[in-house]
Design a protein around this motif. Sequence first.
Motif, PDB file in Angstrom:
ATOM      1  N   MET A 166      43.558  32.404  47.437  1.00  0.00           N
ATOM      2  CA  MET A 166      43.808  33.993  47.454  1.00  0.00           C
ATOM      3  C   MET A 166      42.725  34.856  48.113  1.00  0.00           C
ATOM      4  O   MET A 166      42.576  35.876  48.276  1.00  0.00           O
ATOM      5  CB  MET A 166      43.814  34.353  45.793  1.00  0.00           C
TER       6      MET A 166
ATOM      7  N   TYR B 218      37.603  38.260  45.744  1.00  0.00           N
ATOM      8  CA  TYR B 218      37.955  39.680  45.187  1.00  0.00           C
ATOM      9  C   TYR B 218      36.775  40.465  45.414  1.00  0.00           C
ATOM     10  O   TYR B 218      35.839  39.980  44.924  1.00  0.00           O
ATOM     11  CB  TYR B 218      38.532  39.657  43.851  1.00  0.00           C
TER      12      TYR B 218
ATOM     13  N   LYS C 169      35.043  44.482  45.692  1.00  0.00           N
ATOM     14  CA  LYS C 169      35.321  46.135  45.711  1.00  0.00           C
ATOM     15  C   LYS C 169      34.327  46.543  47.006  1.00  0.00           C
ATOM     16  O   LYS C 169      33.191  46.514  46.747  1.00  0.00           O
ATOM     17  CB  LYS C 169      34.852  46.778  44.583  1.00  0.00           C
TER      18      LYS C 169
ATOM     19  N   ARG D 192      30.730  59.968  44.257  1.00  0.00           N
ATOM     20  CA  ARG D 192      31.907  59.905  43.883  1.00  0.00           C
ATOM     21  C   ARG D 192      32.567  61.259  43.614  1.00  0.00           C
ATOM     22  O   ARG D 192      33.705  61.345  44.002  1.00  0.00           O
ATOM     23  CB  ARG D 192      31.737  59.076  42.476  1.00  0.00           C
TER      24      ARG D 192
ATOM     25  N   THR E  99      41.402  41.491  48.504  1.00  0.00           N
ATOM     26  CA  THR E  99      40.652  40.171  48.733  1.00  0.00           C
ATOM     27  C   THR E  99      40.596  39.794  49.968  1.00  0.00           C
ATOM     28  O   THR E  99      41.101  40.120  51.038  1.00  0.00           O
ATOM     29  CB  THR E  99      41.987  39.265  47.888  1.00  0.00           C
TER      30      THR E  99
ATOM     31  N   ALA F 111      37.610  45.835  33.852  1.00  0.00           N
ATOM     32  CA  ALA F 111      37.753  45.656  35.258  1.00  0.00           C
ATOM     33  C   ALA F 111      36.683  44.268  35.214  1.00  0.00           C
ATOM     34  O   ALA F 111      36.885  43.541  36.099  1.00  0.00           O
ATOM     35  CB  ALA F 111      36.734  46.565  35.664  1.00  0.00           C
TER      36      ALA F 111
ATOM     37  N   ASP G 235      38.212  41.057  37.484  1.00  0.00           N
ATOM     38  CA  ASP G 235      37.362  40.421  38.420  1.00  0.00           C
ATOM     39  C   ASP G 235      37.230  39.280  38.333  1.00  0.00           C
ATOM     40  O   ASP G 235      37.405  38.139  39.281  1.00  0.00           O
ATOM     41  CB  ASP G 235      35.981  41.053  38.489  1.00  0.00           C
TER      42      ASP G 235
ATOM     43  N   LEU H 102      40.614  37.272  38.784  1.00  0.00           N
ATOM     44  CA  LEU H 102      41.095  36.996  40.417  1.00  0.00           C
ATOM     45  C   LEU H 102      39.918  36.238  41.092  1.00  0.00           C
ATOM     46  O   LEU H 102      40.489  35.414  42.048  1.00  0.00           O
ATOM     47  CB  LEU H 102      40.903  38.524  41.129  1.00  0.00           C
TER      48      LEU H 102
ATOM     49  N   GLU I 158      41.063  55.030  38.462  1.00  0.00           N
ATOM     50  CA  GLU I 158      40.101  55.016  39.346  1.00  0.00           C
ATOM     51  C   GLU I 158      40.083  53.715  39.925  1.00  0.00           C
ATOM     52  O   GLU I 158      38.959  53.349  40.463  1.00  0.00           O
ATOM     53  CB  GLU I 158      38.853  55.561  39.131  1.00  0.00           C
TER      54      GLU I 158
ATOM     55  N   TYR J 280      48.048  44.956  37.665  1.00  0.00           N
ATOM     56  CA  TYR J 280      46.446  45.298  37.070  1.00  0.00           C
ATOM     57  C   TYR J 280      46.781  45.623  35.608  1.00  0.00           C
ATOM     58  O   TYR J 280      45.691  45.087  35.090  1.00  0.00           O
ATOM     59  CB  TYR J 280      45.903  46.659  37.818  1.00  0.00           C
TER      60      TYR J 280
END
Lengths: 333, 157
Positions: A266, A269, A271, A321, A331, B14, B18, B21, B105, B116
Amino acid sequence: MSKDLERALSKLRFDDQVLGYSLMTKVGRPFVSFAFPDELFPRVKDSINLYKKDLRLMTIDTDKGLVVLSPVDDNWILTVLYVPELQLGLAIAKTKNVLRLLEGIELPPPPEEFEESSEENLQVLESIAVNASAVEETPTVSGTIALDTPPTILEAASASVEKLSPEDFSVSPSTIPERGPQYSTSLTLDSNLNSEMKTLYRNFGFDVLMLVDGRNTVTNIADSMFQPTDRVIDLLKWSATRGIIIVPRVVEGSVEQEKSRSSGSMGKYVKCPMFEGDLEKVSGDDLTIIRLCDGMKTPEQIAEVTSLPMPKVLQALAKYRKSGLKMIGRTIK
Amino acid sequence: MPKVENPLLLSFYAYYVDKVLSETSNIDEANQKLRDLGHEIGQQIYLNTEIVEKTKDSVTTREDVAKLIDVVYKVLYDKKPDDVDMKTARGSVRISDKDCVWCQEVNLEGMRGFGYCEIFSGILETILEFKGVDAKVFQEMSRATGAEMCTWNVRLG
């Protein structure tokens, strides 16, 4: 009703480009409908009756939009109304996608109340059953693909590209695949390449390749087909080995190649920050960091590029932000 | 500035997502792992909350199931789901939530099919199981992957 049916139909229900749908009996009587305009039913029914001896995938252009009819099995016809501006190929691909979900689901025949006119029903059922095996081939689509290169040249070409393996190509969700020399052959029914693809991927290959136009990204293709991105990538890599499409090659010995081999299928992952606000509002010190927030780089990579310590990068990210910075999860291969 | 509700919970979740995944090789497997987490904490929730007292002893009809969902929402999130649809599909109930707690978010790209907030599927499935309802719950859409709202399908067996 089979349970999976509902799941398949919900794909349609939540598709913005679907205005409505109806699961009909083979005589065109609506059984399960969602927002399908009533005034279209007579027209759909007429079309079904007109082609009852040989109903395959069929499209009808109406003032409400594009209607795609397709038989699900001997008893059922799926009718979907798409927004008028949707490309024919896409509408067909989407419909077939739902049909694929319906594959293997045993739908019971219509309930009692539908059997009033049972004699007529039976006749149509028989005639459709006979032709049902032909459903796989869709003349509507195949007719539009031109075979523009003579086969002899193609065979020579395929011999030279076949040595590559799928791992030699680098396909990520943002890759834009282009049509390759073998593109039209692969979509020509009965060609060797087409049968090879069909054996490996069934109609999935066909549907994905229809969406390869040099503009769609892998994500777009996966999204419009409601398919997982990795499944699309897998097919595209295979297609690249056959010269059907063109995607970037993996650079030998590069770091990314090493990474992709070590992680799961996959991908990794991560961010990645993405800044969508006004760069002018970013103060000079932070600009070097925020400028790099394109949704593709991880904070670690940004720290590396700018030679700044991680805490400093995270500080800057947190600060913005409120003015349009968000973290995108993805991913990477 | 986007304000997240319950940041402690979100950070925990979260972190777990993570981890899932990074350890799974495909989306389906990841979805299942999150549902499994839900199954496990579903027991805790059932034991530690007022769900038992606030619901009927025997949950039989779809209306009962819908009421139970409302109670679960009240207890877990102190709010109501935006919609609990029992009419559109026979044999199932669809829950819609425009402000789902789990995926605040969160923006995912290129991960179509990833639920999710599948943890809630697991929680609800377990609670229903304790109430004697045979049901499968899965997430149909998640805001995290770009949908307008989160929806779950409760398929009654």
